[in-house]
Design an enzyme around this catalytic site. Structure first.
Site, PDB file in Angstrom:
ATOM      1  N   LYS A   1      -3.674  12.540  -1.861  1.00 35.49           N
ATOM      2  CA  LYS A   1      -3.054  11.376  -1.234  1.00 35.49           C
ATOM      3  C   LYS A   1      -3.190  11.434   0.274  1.00 35.49           C
ATOM      4  O   LYS A   1      -2.835  12.427   0.899  1.00 35.49           O
ATOM      5  CB  LYS A   1      -1.562  11.349  -1.616  1.00 35.49           C
ATOM      6  CG  LYS A   1      -0.770  10.249  -0.946  1.00 35.49           C
ATOM      7  CD  LYS A   1      -1.082   8.882  -1.520  1.00 35.49           C
ATOM      8  CE  LYS A   1      -0.461   7.785  -0.664  1.00 35.49           C
ATOM      9  NZ  LYS A   1       0.362   6.856  -1.429  1.00 35.49           N
TER      10      LYS A   1
ATOM     11  N   HIS B   1      -0.925   0.286  -3.482  1.00 28.02           N
ATOM     12  CA  HIS B   1       0.043  -0.800  -3.231  1.00 28.02           C
ATOM     13  C   HIS B   1      -0.497  -1.852  -2.263  1.00 28.02           C
ATOM     14  O   HIS B   1       0.039  -2.040  -1.184  1.00 28.02           O
ATOM     15  CB  HIS B   1       1.407  -0.273  -2.766  1.00 28.02           C
ATOM     16  CG  HIS B   1       1.394   0.867  -1.778  1.00 28.02           C
ATOM     17  ND1 HIS B   1       0.630   0.867  -0.635  1.00 28.02           N
ATOM     18  CD2 HIS B   1       2.066   2.046  -1.771  1.00 28.02           C
ATOM     19  CE1 HIS B   1       0.839   1.978   0.023  1.00 28.02           C
ATOM     20  NE2 HIS B   1       1.697   2.712  -0.636  1.00 28.02           N
TER      21      HIS B   1
ATOM     22  N   HIS C   1       7.071   7.598  -7.246  1.00 29.03           N
ATOM     23  CA  HIS C   1       7.846   8.619  -6.523  1.00 29.03           C
ATOM     24  C   HIS C   1       8.973   9.097  -7.422  1.00 29.03           C
ATOM     25  O   HIS C   1       9.827   8.287  -7.823  1.00 29.03           O
ATOM     26  CB  HIS C   1       8.449   8.037  -5.236  1.00 29.03           C
ATOM     27  CG  HIS C   1       7.420   7.546  -4.273  1.00 29.03           C
ATOM     28  ND1 HIS C   1       6.898   8.348  -3.283  1.00 29.03           N
ATOM     29  CD2 HIS C   1       6.788   6.362  -4.176  1.00 29.03           C
ATOM     30  CE1 HIS C   1       5.989   7.652  -2.600  1.00 29.03           C
ATOM     31  NE2 HIS C   1       5.899   6.455  -3.117  1.00 29.03           N
TER      32      HIS C   1
ATOM     33  N   HIS D   1      -2.668   5.480   1.399  1.00 24.58           N
ATOM     34  CA  HIS D   1      -1.639   4.571   1.928  1.00 24.58           C
ATOM     35  C   HIS D   1      -2.303   3.818   3.068  1.00 24.58           C
ATOM     36  O   HIS D   1      -2.501   4.362   4.143  1.00 24.58           O
ATOM     37  CB  HIS D   1      -0.403   5.336   2.417  1.00 24.58           C
ATOM     38  CG  HIS D   1       0.676   4.419   2.917  1.00 24.58           C
ATOM     39  ND1 HIS D   1       1.854   4.217   2.245  1.00 24.58           N
ATOM     40  CD2 HIS D   1       0.717   3.596   3.999  1.00 24.58           C
ATOM     41  CE1 HIS D   1       2.583   3.324   2.897  1.00 24.58           C
ATOM     42  NE2 HIS D   1       1.914   2.936   3.973  1.00 24.58           N
TER      43      HIS D   1
ATOM     44  N   HIS E   1       1.196   5.043  -9.550  1.00 25.79           N
ATOM     45  CA  HIS E   1       1.768   5.376  -8.226  1.00 25.79           C
ATOM     46  C   HIS E   1       3.281   5.433  -8.395  1.00 25.79           C
ATOM     47  O   HIS E   1       3.942   4.400  -8.534  1.00 25.79           O
ATOM     48  CB  HIS E   1       1.382   4.315  -7.184  1.00 25.79           C
ATOM     49  CG  HIS E   1       1.925   4.592  -5.810  1.00 25.79           C
ATOM     50  ND1 HIS E   1       1.135   4.536  -4.687  1.00 25.79           N
ATOM     51  CD2 HIS E   1       3.157   4.937  -5.371  1.00 25.79           C
ATOM     52  CE1 HIS E   1       1.862   4.827  -3.619  1.00 25.79           C
ATOM     53  NE2 HIS E   1       3.104   5.067  -4.015  1.00 25.79           N
TER      54      HIS E   1
ATOM     55  N   ASP F   1       4.941   2.096  -7.502  1.00 27.87           N
ATOM     56  CA  ASP F   1       5.500   2.592  -6.240  1.00 27.87           C
ATOM     57  C   ASP F   1       7.018   2.613  -6.307  1.00 27.87           C
ATOM     58  O   ASP F   1       7.686   2.426  -5.303  1.00 27.87           O
ATOM     59  CB  ASP F   1       5.008   1.751  -5.048  1.00 27.87           C
ATOM     60  CG  ASP F   1       5.300   2.424  -3.718  1.00 27.87           C
ATOM     61  OD1 ASP F   1       5.570   3.641  -3.707  1.00 27.87           O
ATOM     62  OD2 ASP F   1       5.270   1.727  -2.688  1.00 27.87           O
TER      63      ASP F   1
HETATM   64  C1  NCD Z   1       7.835   5.256  -0.336  1.00 28.56           C
HETATM   65  C2  NCD Z   1       8.895   6.351  -0.380  1.00 28.56           C
HETATM   66  O1  NCD Z   1      10.072   6.029  -0.212  1.00 28.56           O
HETATM   67  O2  NCD Z   1       8.551   7.509  -0.596  1.00 28.56           O
HETATM   68  N1  NCD Z   1       8.399   4.067   0.203  1.00 28.56           N
HETATM   69  C3  NCD Z   1       7.939   2.804   0.062  1.00 28.56           C
HETATM   70  O3  NCD Z   1       8.495   1.895   0.689  1.00 28.56           O
HETATM   71  N2  NCD Z   1       6.938   2.530  -0.726  1.00 28.56           N
HETATM   72  C4  NCD Z   1       6.668   5.736   0.432  1.00 28.56           C
HETATM   73  C5  NCD Z   1       5.440   4.884   0.286  1.00 28.56           C
HETATM   74  O4  NCD Z   1       4.835   4.822  -0.779  1.00 28.56           O
HETATM   75  O5  NCD Z   1       5.045   4.275   1.289  1.00 28.56           O
HETATM   76 ZN    ZN Z   2       4.587   5.007  -2.620  1.00 28.40          ZN
END
Ligand code: NCD
Ligand code: ZN
Length: 346
Positions: A100, A175, A16, A137, A14, A248
């Protein structure tokens, strides 16, 4: 004698990576330690169709440092208008590894997420048929549900009903932050997995809120009451193959975190493995680190394990770099606020 630990190269289930200048700045930090990552699709606009995922994958590959060995595993962002044929095609061609689900309004860039779950039932059934996992999520978004309860309520009101209505659907609860979620995933029948982040293994809401507000610990799902953390550590270190690492890591420029209305997300990629190893060391479970970081994820996704290895070395507390420069501004690196002794040696 230096304590050393060699494990198969891990994956991040996971992640970003964002886009543009931010992508270029943060990608090397994941590519250094992780062989593969499930790439979150919450760009603006989101990665909805197979064509979007192909173009995004190409931008990620183009941003990789020379010689990096890193494979982005792409996901599609489920919307109420998602076309089951487009999803099935993207899966059949090997382009996407998961879809997702963001409940609308749950987190960063989730406005296009799902409001009416009946509208996505057709896509979910198709995914069950073809064995394409749904990454979830897991938080409800109604204003009347307290933010600390949103995950537990989601399990009862959304996740369990979806799984009952769609037999065979493979689900990753992303998460997880509560004992309730760890228990649900442990006990559920059927094909289910869960990812756990670094920050939820190391911190609770007191770390974020007591003695001053620490915006770099603010993420979604939000850090919970301290009683939940041991349950997550037990899930991660207990050897159950349903649990695997999903950092995450969610970079935001520092000025957007240190803000009157700060963004949610912890940028953990540069120190994720050091911190994770520390957690397993504290739990007396270093022998289970490889399972959580490198074996359980591929097993769930039906992918081969990585052949390469990494070596971690225990020594004096590591110096955390404060921030990583990117063309989109500096990004503050997660620092758990206590000594971490493990570094990635090679
Ligand atoms: C994530 C993001 O900033 O894209 N933020 C987070 O707090 N984890 C989005 C997410 O996974 O919820
Ligand atoms: Zn995330």
């Amino acid at each position: 004698m230096t304590e050393r630990l060699t494990i198969r190269r891990p994956d991040d289930w996971h992640l970003h990576l964002r886009d543009g200048e931010m992508l270029k700045g943060v990608l090397p930090h994941s590519a250094r330690d992780f062989a593969r990552a499930i790439i979150m699709p919450n760009l603006v606009p989101p990665v909805v169709r197979g064509d979007d995922a192909r173009a995004y994958r190409d931008r990620i590959l183009a941003a990789l440092p020379e010689g990096a060995d890193f494979t982005p595993l792409m996901t599609l962002y489920l919307t109420e208008d998602t076309d089951p044929d487009d999803v099935a095609e993207a899966h059949a061609s090997g382009l996407v590894t998961a879809v997702k689900l963001y409940p609308a309004g749950a987190t960063t860039n989730s406005a296009s997420g799902v409001r009416d779950f009946d509208k996505v039932q057709g896509v979910l059934e198709r995914m069950a048929e073809i064995g394409l996992p749904l990454c979830v999520h897991g938080e409800v978004t109604h204003a009347d549900v307290d933010i600390f309860d949103r995950e537990a309520v989601f399990i009862d009101e959304v996740l369990d009903p979806i799984r009952r209505a769609t037999p065979g659907l493979r689900v990753v609860m992303e998460h997880i932050t509560t004992e309730d979620a760890a228990e649900y995933v442990t006990e559920a029948t059927g094909d289910i997995g869960a990812t756990i982040t670094i920050q939820h293994l190391m911190l609770d809401r007191n770390d974020m809120l007591a003695g001053g507000i620490r915006p770099h610990f603010y993420c979604l799902p939000i850090l919970k009451r301290g009683t939940h953390r041991p349950a997550l550590v037990e899930a991660a270190t207990g050897g159950n193959p349903r649990f695997f690492l999903g950092t995450d890591s969610a970079p935001h420029a520092t000025d957007l975190k240190e803000n009157a209305c700060g963004c949610a997300g912890c940028f953990t990629a540069p120190i994720a493995l050091s911190c994770l190893t520390e957690v397993f060391d504290e739990a007396g479970a270093l022998d289970r680190l490889e399972g959580f970081a490198s074996l359980h994820g591929p097993a769930f996704y039906g992918l081969p394990v990585n052949q390469a290895t990494i070596t971690l070395e225990k020594g004096a507390p590591i110096d955390f770099s404060d921030s990583v420069p990117t063309g989109a501004g500096p990004v503050t690196v997660f620092n758990p606020g206590r000594p971490v002794h493990w570094r990635v040696a090679s």
